[in-house]
Write an enzyme that holds these catalytic residues in place. Sequence first.
Site, short mmCIF file in Angstrom:
data_model
loop_
_atom_site.label_atom_id
_atom_site.label_comp_id
_atom_site.label_asym_id
_atom_site.label_seq_id
_atom_site.Cartn_x
_atom_site.Cartn_y
_atom_site.Cartn_z
N ARG A 1 3.75 59.41 99.00
CA ARG A 1 3.72 60.86 98.86
C ARG A 1 3.40 61.51 100.20
O ARG A 1 2.56 61.01 100.97
CB ARG A 1 2.66 61.28 97.84
CG ARG A 1 2.90 60.72 96.45
CD ARG A 1 2.12 61.51 95.41
NE ARG A 1 1.96 60.76 94.16
CZ ARG A 1 2.91 60.63 93.23
NH1 ARG A 1 4.09 61.19 93.40
NH2 ARG A 1 2.67 59.94 92.13
N ARG B 1 0.29 59.25 101.86
CA ARG B 1 -0.46 58.20 101.14
C ARG B 1 0.47 57.54 100.12
O ARG B 1 1.43 58.18 99.63
CB ARG B 1 -1.71 58.75 100.44
CG ARG B 1 -1.43 59.80 99.41
CD ARG B 1 -2.68 60.20 98.64
NE ARG B 1 -3.03 59.23 97.63
CZ ARG B 1 -2.49 59.19 96.41
NH1 ARG B 1 -1.56 60.06 96.06
NH2 ARG B 1 -2.87 58.28 95.55
N ALA B 2 0.18 56.28 99.83
CA ALA B 2 0.98 55.57 98.83
C ALA B 2 0.54 56.04 97.45
O ALA B 2 -0.65 56.17 97.18
CB ALA B 2 0.75 54.07 98.96
N THR C 1 0.64 55.33 91.17
CA THR C 1 1.24 55.33 89.82
C THR C 1 2.76 55.21 89.87
O THR C 1 3.38 54.98 88.84
CB THR C 1 0.91 56.65 89.07
OG1 THR C 1 1.44 57.74 89.83
CG2 THR C 1 -0.57 56.82 88.87
N ASN D 1 -3.27 68.86 90.95
CA ASN D 1 -2.25 68.64 89.92
C ASN D 1 -2.73 69.01 88.50
O ASN D 1 -1.99 68.86 87.54
CB ASN D 1 -1.73 67.19 89.96
CG ASN D 1 -2.82 66.16 89.65
OD1 ASN D 1 -3.81 66.45 88.99
ND2 ASN D 1 -2.63 64.95 90.14
N SER E 1 1.55 58.60 81.29
CA SER E 1 1.20 59.97 81.63
C SER E 1 2.36 60.82 82.15
O SER E 1 3.29 61.10 81.42
CB SER E 1 0.04 59.91 82.63
OG SER E 1 -0.53 61.15 82.77
#
Length: 522
Positions: free
Chosen positions: A497, A488-489, A492, A365, A65
């Site tokens: 982040r 937060r982790a 992907t 997003n 992606s």
Amino acid sequence: MFTDTLSAASVRHPKPPNTTFAYGTAGFRTIGSLLDSTVFRVGVLASLRSAKVGGKTIGVMITASHNPPEDNGVKVVDPLGEMLPQQWEPYATQLANSDNLEDDVRDIVSRENIDVAQAGLVVVGMDTRETGPQLLRAAIDGIEVFGRAKSFGELTTPQLHYLVRSHNDPGFGESSEDGYNKKIVGAVEEILRLWNIQEPLEITVDAANGVGAPKLRNLSSNSIIITIVNSNTQDKSALNVECGADYVKTNQKLPSNLQPRDHQLYSSFDGDADRVVFYYADGPRFQLLDGDRIATLLASFLNKLLQQAKVEAKMGIIQTAYANGNSTRYIQETLQIPVDFTPTGVKHLHHKAQEYDIGLYFEANGHGTVLFSDDFIDSLKSAHSSLPEGKRALKTLILLTELINQTVGDSISDLFAVLLALRIQDKTCVEWGRDYTELPNKLFKVLVKDRFAFKTTDAERRLVEPAGVQAQIDALVAAYAQGRSFVRASGTENAVRVYSEAASAADCAELGARVCQLLEPY
Ligand code: G16
């Protein structure tokens, strides 16, 4: 017994040493050259899943992606086009990391009480990455241990979801890429006819140098005129680089190769065309119209149609922690629509949206869609209106349930839904941008030793571990007007982040930078 076939095939797909794989936000994602064994094993799992659900068609999509060109990834799609149920994700991780594949397959077969002879069809697609063709072969090898494989080659992720659903549910549409195109173009043209709109829908799209470019080209017609920039799928190093929805949203700036005309709407897809964001230029100012905006635009458009059709519906909007605080306020206070929050990941938002007659879910997003419940679609089909305006609104609602992808967020169908909502309401992109004013916000990516050490609660808005960090974030946030920040982790990418939001851009940047500093010891 299957063990001979499995062991013969698995020898062709050795597991790389010293690598651990985890099924994350959207399946497995890492450097593409490391993924051969994982994709093979996901193929095996997909055929087991098909057997478990009585031979229904399952999907495997090979894509990373929005990730950089050297990455790749793989995920499994369930019969109705939904993500693999979360109870099965540990099986995917178990197989991907297994040192004794036969034993682990036997374990899953026995725990799930699977009759492997029931395994049916698994459809496979890939995006345009360099490692795609080899991984596609690995997936087919895995699928054929128990089931049958059918490759559709290059597809957008939402097209693969559509194909899985249409194989199991012929009423959903023809089970081919052509069937997908016909369904979308047919609905767009019918809506334009209903509203007596002669001018074609027109827009320039940045396709992130990904699979969205050739797929969009297939949809051109007299009523759809799309100009595509960043359409180079031959240069494998160009995917998502300085272009695409993730680049535009994260950096809040125009992609390369796009010279905007003031006050004209543009849009960017991501690498596999499941996210879309919009924007326009106003002199030097760049106005982003992200997933939050798509949700508000479509919700108010649908509300108007419902009023004209005199149809009642329970409508809700699902957001994540990344939603701009002012978008949430606008939805609750001005649109008067309830908002639910879930953790990041379409798999979480999708299920929440299913609780409504009309459930709109959009991540900031640009990943999202509008779900219409079966009962609600039936009620639309049996409703009558004596007024021409009501009849037209009813038909439009029914056509929107066809146009908008009911399986997953889809850049292509979201693009057309937005263009139609603007055109029918005679609303310009500048007016759309004025619906509310976003709080300044910023996204950061921080590299840490172990991202799995970061555990969250409350729809990922608060950290539970590492202990003590949340209290430090709270103390920082309290010092800024309208401040908000969370950590937060990523599921992907190998990173953590950080999001920050505050009343002024300077405060927002400072708050975010200070929260990033807190993470230095980790
Ligand atoms: C995937 C998921 C999205 C998620 C994004 C980022 O998107 O489908 O729901 O928002 O990853 O997730 P994270 O922050 O966990 O890395 P895509 O477009 O990459 O498939």
